[in-house]
Write an enzyme that holds these catalytic residues in place. Structure first.
Site, PDB file in Angstrom:
ATOM      1  N   ASP A 179      -2.351   0.883  -1.337  1.00 48.66           N
ATOM      2  CA  ASP A 179      -1.696   2.145  -1.018  1.00 48.66           C
ATOM      3  C   ASP A 179      -0.492   2.312  -1.948  1.00 48.66           C
ATOM      4  O   ASP A 179      -0.024   1.349  -2.560  1.00 48.66           O
ATOM      5  CB  ASP A 179      -1.255   2.097   0.454  1.00 48.66           C
ATOM      6  CG  ASP A 179      -0.486   3.334   0.873  1.00 48.66           C
ATOM      7  OD1 ASP A 179      -0.888   4.446   0.477  1.00 48.66           O
ATOM      8  OD2 ASP A 179       0.532   3.183   1.582  1.00 48.66           O
ATOM      9  N   ASP A 181       2.552   5.071  -1.482  1.00 45.74           N
ATOM     10  CA  ASP A 181       3.832   5.394  -0.844  1.00 45.74           C
ATOM     11  C   ASP A 181       4.235   4.311   0.144  1.00 45.74           C
ATOM     12  O   ASP A 181       3.438   3.899   1.003  1.00 45.74           O
ATOM     13  CB  ASP A 181       3.742   6.739  -0.118  1.00 45.74           C
ATOM     14  CG  ASP A 181       3.629   7.911  -1.091  1.00 45.74           C
ATOM     15  OD1 ASP A 181       3.444   7.662  -2.286  1.00 45.74           O
ATOM     16  OD2 ASP A 181       3.715   9.062  -0.639  1.00 45.74           O
TER      17      ASP A 181
END
Length: 397
Positions: A179, A181
């Site tokens: 991922d 963010d």
């Protein structure tokens, strides 16, 4: 009659100890059943289990002479059993991360292992910073039940513990899917954009609810992006310049790429940012959403299918196929509910400073703010990282 004999050699480590012992054993009618060796602060402990049918005294005299010549200590014992009746051991790697790592935490982990009828065959320190990382080779435990027990112990002792099966697969080519963010980078891109649009509070509130799994991600994304309508596209450039990588991110990516791992990022954020990150870090595969821009301004919409929870898992499978890596050899890293399907689909799902619902669902969790600690879960030591960095620097000069 066939019997077993355990030879244990201890003393100051030096080159040639192992070859000298096996060279001596080669002169006797014995078969090697097992070997374990560990070096702690320059002190070697070498254990060799052999099966034999001959007299023990000549073998003992020869091994004792080797020990005397090397100024080491040697012990012989007869554990009993034979290679035909001895149960094959199923081994697991148990990695413990702590900052600090206390004796009480190690006692708790060791106690849980013992209570499962398992044995610790070897203990090795992988790193002393930015966290202390200790790896235990454990035999005789059921992986699922031991993982559950150690997860509970880890939460109580405030350490991180990972349980993985041992074997050559751990050193084979793997795919890391991460991922973006609040994982690869600090903060949330959409909140940085919302700050430019004067909508930070509203967007942050929706983001938090989505991360906890309280809102459908696709719907929440559309709602947040709609609040950006009319924002000048130059704000994206300003946000891109403000982005800070997570501590240890460059070390993580650089090390894995050097070891021929494939690296991917999958984001509920935006290609206008992730494409630049991929180019900067040398990342192999990317998937993210795309903000629609018309006449130099954000329209408040995204273009194409949304990369949501299911989309991230689909991307993991797609990238694995492209890299020629089986799903069992993939590692997924994320922090929010939107990462859950990806974490559960991967061979190893790592919840990184994640929400409670994500920590409970992932295979293991890392709760320290150093992304490169994930290397230790893969059995890569700090010494190996620094040695490779030094080699790269020498080659570049």
């Amino acid at each position: 009659m066939e019997r077993t004999l355990l030879i244990t050699l201890t003393g100051k480590d030096r080159p040639g100890v192992t070859s000298r012992l096996f060279g001596t054993l080669a002169g006797f009618p014995v078969e090697v059943s097992d070997v374990e060796q560990v070096v702690i602060r320059g002190r070697l402990i070498l254990g060799v289990l052999v099966t034999h049918t001959s007299e023990v005294d000549p073998l003992w005299d020869a091994v004792k002479k080797v020990a005397d010549d090397l100024e080491m200590e040697v012990e012989l014992s007869s554990p009993g059993g034979s290679k035909k009746t001895r149960r094959k051991r199923s081994q697991l790697h148990v990695t413990v991360l702590g900052s600090p790592l206390t004796p009480a935490a190690m006692a708790g982990v060791a106690g849980r292992i013992a209570s499962h009828g398992a044995n610790i065959d070897r203990i090795e320190r992988l790193a002393s910073y930015p966290v202390t990382a200790i790896e235990l080779l454990v035999s005789g435990a059921d992986p699922a039940s031991l993982r559950a027990a150690l997860a509970a112990e880890a939460a109580e002792r405030q350490v991180d513990v990972a349980v993985q099966r041992a074997g050559l697969h751990r050193k084979a080519k793997r795919l890391i899917v991460m991922d973006v963010d609040s994982t690869l980078i600090q903060g949330e891109v959409i909140e940085l954009l919302a700050e430019h649009a004067g909508q930070l509070d509203k967007v942050a509130e929706i983001t938090e609810a989505a991360m906890r799994g309280e809102l459908d991600f696709a719907g929440s994304l559309r709602e947040r992006v709609a609040l950006l309508a009319g924002l000048d596209a130059s704000a994206i450039d300003a946000v891109r310049d403000r982005i800070e990588l997570a501590s240890g991110a460059r070390t993580l990516v650089r090390t894995l790429k050097r070891l021929d791992y494939r690296f991917a990022i999958v984001s509920g954020g935006f290609t206008q940012v992730t494409d630049a990150l991929a180019a900067d870090l040398g990342i192999d595969y990317t998937a993210a959403n795309t903000l629609e821009i018309v006449d130099g301004r954000l329209t408040g919409r995204v273009v194409g299918p949304i990369i949501d929870r299911a989309g991230k898992a689909d991307a993991l499978r797609r990238f694995a196929a492209q890299a020629g890596v089986p799903i069992s050899q993939t590692v997924a890293v994320g922090d929010g509910a939107n990462d859950l399907d990806m974490l559960q689909a991967a061979g190893l799902g790592v919840a990184y400073n994640a929400k409670p619902v994500v920590r409970r669902a992932a295979h293991t969790a890392v709760n320290v703010p150093y992304l490169d600690t994930i290397l230790f879960l893969l059995g890569i030591s700090r010494d190996e990282i620094e040695a490779a960095d030094a080699a790269d620097a020498e080659n570049a000069s």
